[in-house]
Design a protein around this motif. Structure first.
Motif, mmCIF file in Angstrom:
data_model
loop_
_atom_site.group_PDB
_atom_site.id
_atom_site.type_symbol
_atom_site.label_atom_id
_atom_site.label_comp_id
_atom_site.label_asym_id
_atom_site.label_seq_id
_atom_site.Cartn_x
_atom_site.Cartn_y
_atom_site.Cartn_z
ATOM 1 N N UNK A 160 0.820 -1.213 0.000
ATOM 2 C CA UNK A 160 0.000 0.000 0.000
ATOM 3 C C UNK A 160 0.849 1.256 0.000
ATOM 4 N N UNK A 161 2.076 1.164 0.576
ATOM 5 C CA UNK A 161 2.931 2.347 0.642
ATOM 6 C C UNK A 161 3.776 2.552 -0.616
ATOM 7 N N UNK A 162 3.761 1.625 -1.546
ATOM 8 C CA UNK A 162 4.664 1.696 -2.700
ATOM 9 C C UNK A 162 4.419 2.948 -3.555
ATOM 10 N N UNK A 163 3.175 3.176 -3.952
ATOM 11 C CA UNK A 163 2.889 4.334 -4.814
ATOM 12 C C UNK A 163 3.122 5.659 -4.090
ATOM 13 N N UNK A 164 2.671 5.820 -2.822
ATOM 14 C CA UNK A 164 3.002 7.072 -2.126
ATOM 15 C C UNK A 164 4.508 7.287 -1.979
ATOM 16 N N UNK A 165 5.257 6.205 -1.707
ATOM 17 C CA UNK A 165 6.703 6.341 -1.576
ATOM 18 C C UNK A 165 7.334 6.753 -2.904
ATOM 19 N N UNK A 166 6.938 6.095 -3.986
ATOM 20 C CA UNK A 166 7.497 6.440 -5.304
ATOM 21 C C UNK A 166 7.143 7.878 -5.682
ATOM 22 N N UNK A 167 5.919 8.297 -5.326
ATOM 23 C CA UNK A 167 5.498 9.666 -5.642
ATOM 24 C C UNK A 167 6.320 10.681 -4.861
ATOM 25 N N UNK A 168 6.530 10.424 -3.567
ATOM 26 C CA UNK A 168 7.322 11.339 -2.755
ATOM 27 C C UNK A 168 8.763 11.402 -3.253
ATOM 28 N N UNK A 192 14.705 10.361 -8.854
ATOM 29 C CA UNK A 192 13.951 9.645 -9.876
ATOM 30 C C UNK A 192 14.391 8.186 -10.019
ATOM 31 N N UNK A 193 15.664 7.907 -9.864
ATOM 32 C CA UNK A 193 16.125 6.513 -9.965
ATOM 33 C C UNK A 193 15.513 5.670 -8.859
ATOM 34 N N UNK A 194 15.551 6.172 -7.636
ATOM 35 C CA UNK A 194 14.961 5.425 -6.519
ATOM 36 C C UNK A 194 13.453 5.273 -6.707
ATOM 37 N N UNK A 195 12.800 6.341 -7.197
ATOM 38 C CA UNK A 195 11.354 6.257 -7.437
ATOM 39 C C UNK A 195 11.052 5.179 -8.462
ATOM 40 N N UNK A 196 11.867 5.087 -9.517
ATOM 41 C CA UNK A 196 11.665 4.060 -10.538
ATOM 42 C C UNK A 196 11.858 2.660 -9.987
ATOM 43 N N UNK A 197 12.840 2.496 -9.084
ATOM 44 C CA UNK A 197 13.076 1.178 -8.489
ATOM 45 C C UNK A 197 11.891 0.748 -7.631
ATOM 46 N N UNK A 198 11.358 1.683 -6.840
ATOM 47 C CA UNK A 198 10.200 1.359 -5.995
ATOM 48 C C UNK A 198 9.010 0.974 -6.862
ATOM 49 N N UNK A 199 8.786 1.727 -7.929
ATOM 50 C CA UNK A 199 7.649 1.441 -8.803
ATOM 51 C C UNK A 199 7.825 0.098 -9.502
ATOM 52 N N UNK A 200 9.069 -0.248 -9.856
ATOM 53 C CA UNK A 200 9.325 -1.526 -10.524
ATOM 54 C C UNK A 200 9.093 -2.703 -9.590
ATOM 55 N N UNK A 201 9.369 -2.511 -8.269
ATOM 56 C CA UNK A 201 9.170 -3.597 -7.295
ATOM 57 C C UNK A 201 7.708 -3.749 -6.892
ATOM 58 N N UNK A 202 6.899 -2.739 -7.199
ATOM 59 C CA UNK A 202 5.492 -2.781 -6.774
ATOM 60 C C UNK A 202 4.765 -3.915 -7.486
ATOM 61 N N UNK A 203 4.110 -4.748 -6.717
ATOM 62 C CA UNK A 203 3.361 -5.870 -7.294
ATOM 63 C C UNK A 203 1.995 -5.357 -7.756
ATOM 64 N N UNK A 204 1.988 -4.883 -8.966
ATOM 65 C CA UNK A 204 0.767 -4.273 -9.497
ATOM 66 C C UNK A 204 -0.298 -5.334 -9.707
#
Length: 638
Positions: free
Chosen positions: A97-105, A112-124
């Motif tokens: 649940x925290x993946x998208x808010x974390x990537x957005x922040x 941006x690199x860290x945001x992309x990594x978080x979004x890639x790990x998110x189990x959509x």
């Protein structure tokens, strides 16, 4: 900023269910106390309470959520990202649940690199909620653009306009006069009241302290998002808090305009129902030819959120507005349009096109057929992870006045000056101004139409009108192009001029005054004898040299209005009256034929034979008789 906080709160809805039943009394009290401080706008103490609540109860997801939302509202995105990461560690079941808010922040913190990594790990999930899917796709686009923007050549850094303009309150929606000497903007005081303020440049190029513009146009209601017409005669703006007796004629926010009078600005006048609706209408921008009104509306039939529309002035009325289409508008908000004086380059704000987070300023070019190119983002640091909510362009097209809540300002939203990147500038143009007047009595001619045509194709390019008050006009004209200026007005003769402008003179416009003649005007005419043709006795044919000379003299006047030729033939007194009469006519007709051969129309040629009347010399010798055997050509013209 508020919309971003709401987005974070909605995304965390899933996580909040895990917070039930895990708080101790101390953690709960601290959390409740922090919420009370938030309601009192004491953010510092609220932050302290939430941090203590998390320390007392590390699994207190409510406290994490409240604290991260507080940090986001203060644009402390890196801190918010740290809180999201701590919350995910404290509640492993909440990681998803925290993946998208974390990537957005992280995206808003420009990581941006860290945001992309978080979004890639998110189990959509296989099937996403449409709103979450929309946010996910936008976040992906923002991360991708952010990486590109930070690696690309940076733009000029915006410069805060300082305490003469900015205050601890919010300043936004700037508009600047054509000569760059007067700045008008909106200030929101106490978070509630919006009014217009203006400032003038001092002799050193800085600004005097901004002052309330007074009433009118300001009122107890909310006035904002204004723009000055290029000639300074009109002020277009948005007024909110409107009410009507029947409940539908006036919406919450509508478009108004004021015009200059001797005492100042007129009382504001609302646009009619064609423009205004019971919904939201605001943020107007008028084209330099006063023929197109761009504005923002939430009316039905848009693409979602606030959209940009245009209404065109035709047949004396503003026509039904048209949505600018999917090239400009998105399912999110497109606001604050500003149409450049070239009438081809549109600047606007959007949180739907790929950007650096929040609202960014974009620009788009108009193609033939009123189609718009894909909007472009000027890049960093013109735009940032903060909110850039509105911009206007200086008259030379090289500088922008920008409203942003980026850090380092005087407080809240501030106004900035910044040099526009070359690729974001409008087509080079110059301002032309003047008056239309009656050339006989020098009185001003109002409502005269000035139609600018491409000299090569005849295609209409611009259309201006002389002001109803003083007969003045002002227009923005593209450089290095030949124009035919067709000026017309009922009761006057049309006028055509061929013009070309090669230099930009925006601070001190080119002056082009236009004189019109009343339709019933007849100019004074003057007679000039241009040639005498002499003849041998009893002949009717003139010499070739006389013919060539007459045609040379007459050629410049072919096609000119009011031009007339009087061909008068004469003889000496040696023949009978009948013979002399015929001979004088024959000689005059022969000379008239020379004019016809070069295209002089018959209606401009008047032939008369006078026999031996009006002798030029006594008929007492052959040399004198030769002087009497003649044809005189007289030109009558203005």
């Amino acid at each position: 900023m508020r919309s971003f906080c709401l987005f974070i709160f909605c995304l965390l809805g899933t996580a909040l269910i895990y917070a039930q039943g895990i708080l101790g009394n101390s953690g709960q009290r601290l959390y409740d106390k922090g919420q009370e401080y938030l309601r009192r706008h004491n953010n510092e103490k609220a932050e302290s309470c939430f941090l203590k609540s998390i320390k007392e109860a590390p699994q207190n997801i409510d406290a994490y959520t409240a604290l991260s939302t507080l940090y986001c509202s203060q644009a402390q995105y890196a801190k918010a990202a740290g809180i999201f990461e701590s919350a995910a560690q404290a509640c492993p079941k909440c990681t998803h649940a925290f993946a998208l808010p974390l990537a957005t922040a992280l995206c808003r913190a420009q990581q941006f690199d860290r945001a992309g990594e978080v979004l890639a790990r998110w189990q959509k999930p296989a099937v996403l909620n449409p709103r979450i899917k929309q946010q996910y796709e936008q976040l992906r686009a923002n991360i991708q653009f952010g990486k590109y923007a930070m690696a690309a050549r940076h733009t000029d850094t915006p410069r805060n306009m300082g305490p003469m303009i900015n205050s601890r309150y919010d300043e936004y929606f700037p508009s600047v006069s054509r000569d760059d000497s007067t700045l008008v903007f909106t200030r929101k005081t106490n978070g509630v009241d919006e009014d217009f303020y203006s400032a003038r440049r001092d002799s050193c190029g800085g600004w005097f302290t901004a002052r309330d513009m007074g009433t009118p146009p300001n009122s107890p209601q909310q006035e904002g998002a204004q723009m000055l017409s290029a000639d300074g005669h009109y002020l277009f703006f948005m007024r909110c808090g409107n009410r009507s007796l029947n409940g539908w004629e006036a919406g919450g926010c509508d478009l108004y305009f004021s015009y200059t009078e001797k005492e100042g600005w007129s009382q504001p006048v609302p646009f009619g129902a064609t423009i205004n609706t019971p919904g939201y209408e605001g943020m107007p921008s008028l084209s330099s030819d006063n023929k197109e009104l761009f504005f923002v509306s939430e009316r039905e039939g848009g693409y979602g959120g606030k959209d940009i529309y245009v209404s065109r002035f035709a047949d004396g009325l503003w026509q039904v507005p048209e949505n600018l289409g999917p090239e400009i508008n998105t399912p999110y908000d497109e606001t604050a349009p500003f149409i450049s004086p070239d009438n081809k380059t549109l600047y606007f704000t959007s949180n739907g096109h790929p950007g650096l987070g929040g609202n960014d300023v974009f620009f788009s070019r108009r193609r033939p057929g009123d189609k718009w190119e894909q909007p472009q983002n000027p890049g960093y640091p013109f735009n940032t992870a903060f909110d850039e909510v509105s911009a206007c362009i200086s008259s030379d097209g090289k500088k922008a006045y920008l409203a942003s809540d980026r850090s380092g300002g005087e407080g809240g939203m501030d106004l900035y000056e910044v040099t526009l990147p070359e690729e974001a500038r409008a087509e080079p143009f110059t301002y032309v101004h003047g008056v239309v007047y009656d050339s006989l009595d020098n009185t001003r001619v109002t409502y005269a139409q000035l139609e600018w045509l491409d000299a090569a194709t005849g295609e209409p390019v611009y259309h201006y009108q002389s002001n109803r008050g003083d007969g003045s006009y002002m227009g923005a004209i593209a450089l290095s192009r030949k124009y035919v200026l067709h000026t017309y007005r009922a009761g006057f003769l049309d006028r055509n001029d061929t013009l070309e402008f090669t230099q930009t003179n925006n601070l001190y416009p080119d002056t082009l005054n236009i004189a019109l003649l009343p339709r019933d005007y007849r100019p004074p005419l003057y007679d000039t004898m241009i040639l005498k043709v002499y003849f041998a006795k009893s002949t009717v044919a003139g010499s070739d040299s006389d013919k060539v000379l007459l045609q040379h003299l007459a050629t410049p006047y072919i096609g000119r209005e009011y031009t007339q030729y009087f061909i008068n033939g004469y003889t000496d007194d040696s023949g009978s009256p009948v013979i002399n009469d015929d001979l004088s006519f024959a000689r005059a007709r022969g000379v008239a034929d020379w004019l016809r051969e070069i295209g002089v129309p018959d209606e401009q040629i008047h032939v008369q034979g006078w026999a031996d009347a009006n002798p030029a010399a006594p008929n007492d010798s052959e040399p004198n008789r030769y002087l009497n055997r003649r044809v005189e050509v007289t030109l009558r013209k203005p």
